[in-house]
Design an enzyme around this catalytic site. Sequence first.
Site, PDB file in Angstrom:
ATOM      1  N   SER A   1      50.645  42.305  35.262  1.00  0.00           N
ATOM      2  CA  SER A   1      49.392  42.107  34.541  1.00  0.00           C
ATOM      3  C   SER A   1      48.206  42.789  35.183  1.00  0.00           C
ATOM      4  O   SER A   1      47.135  42.805  34.606  1.00  0.00           O
ATOM      5  CB  SER A   1      49.096  40.612  34.404  1.00  0.00           C
ATOM      6  OG  SER A   1      48.934  40.050  35.682  1.00  0.00           O
TER       7      SER A   1
ATOM      8  N   LYS B   1      43.930  37.958  39.015  1.00  0.00           N
ATOM      9  CA  LYS B   1      43.259  38.607  37.898  1.00  0.00           C
ATOM     10  C   LYS B   1      41.906  39.115  38.361  1.00  0.00           C
ATOM     11  O   LYS B   1      41.437  38.806  39.458  1.00  0.00           O
ATOM     12  CB  LYS B   1      43.018  37.614  36.732  1.00  0.00           C
ATOM     13  CG  LYS B   1      44.229  36.938  36.201  1.00  0.00           C
ATOM     14  CD  LYS B   1      45.016  37.805  35.253  1.00  0.00           C
ATOM     15  CE  LYS B   1      46.268  37.074  34.808  1.00  0.00           C
ATOM     16  NZ  LYS B   1      47.493  37.771  35.048  1.00  0.00           N
TER      17      LYS B   1
END
EC number: 3.4.21.-
Lengths: 164, 166
Positions: free
Chosen positions: B40, B83
């Site tokens: 991701s 993230k």
Amino acid sequence: MAQSQGWVRRYAKAFCKGFFVAVPVAVTFLDRVACVARVEGASMQPSLNPGGSQSSDVVLLNHWKVRNFEVQRGDIVSLVSPKNPEQKIIKRVIALEGDIVKTMGHKNRYVKVPRGHIWVEGDHHGHSFDSNSFGPCGTAQLLCPKDLDGIFVLVGLEMITAAI
Amino acid sequence: MLRGVLGKTFRLVGYTIQYGCIAHCAFEYVGGVVMCSGPSMEPTIQNSDIVFAENLSRHFYGIQRGDIVIAKSPSDPKSNICKRVIGLEGDKILTSSPSDFFKSHNYVPTGHVWLEGDNLQNSTDSRYYGPIPYGLIRGRIFFKIWPLSDFGFLRDSPNGHRFSDD
């Protein structure tokens, strides 16, 4: 002359050695096992702070119990406030993930607690900033559950305050 | 003989406790080495990269827009997610996809942050589970140490258009 210098050096060496042992061990103990906090506010009356502003309860925060993030309904827990990360709040766990809660004052009447979250409420309904205001709260924000049986009233010690 | 063995054992246990506590303090308050897995955050961080994370920013509330952070997963408290911070509290976030005709915005509530992975097509992030509370952030990643071909400070976001300009 040489003897007094030797004494100072030995003392400094022993001090450093003790310091670097004692401080990490103490910090790790306070983080991982247990620490003490003073309770402020009225949102958990009558369980905590029944005397109001006259006397603040002092409680033992049991970190060891939440090392796996497992709490039961009815536990009193201390957590980081979702609205202000510098503040810690003390509330009671009402519902775990998957439960459906009938809320008091929340925008939805019924809320299903999502996975990895819990629903907390203060005992003094109406005077409590809890899940009825900010919704379900992530389990990872738990600091520690309170060992309700182990609330020792400690008098006269300086301690960390937990704001409600 | 027995006293010697017992003495050695106690000393070993003592040293283990001492170094374990020092390690805990270092990882908790200073930083540590982390291995990331998952797609991701490509191309900034690939699967099985080893990076260096520091925790001082979290304690001093110095996390900024554009930082890559490690946080506890909101759906599973035992796992961590990695993230980039797109928005801090009060920021306006574009939540509609580029193909939508009507653009919808959301404001990040107080005490929360909005996270997105760099690999927008393959990332479960705040677009899926909403903004996460600041208290779930564990540390900030700022340096990559493996693979050696990619050694050094981390690149800026390839999705610069996601940051609000106001």
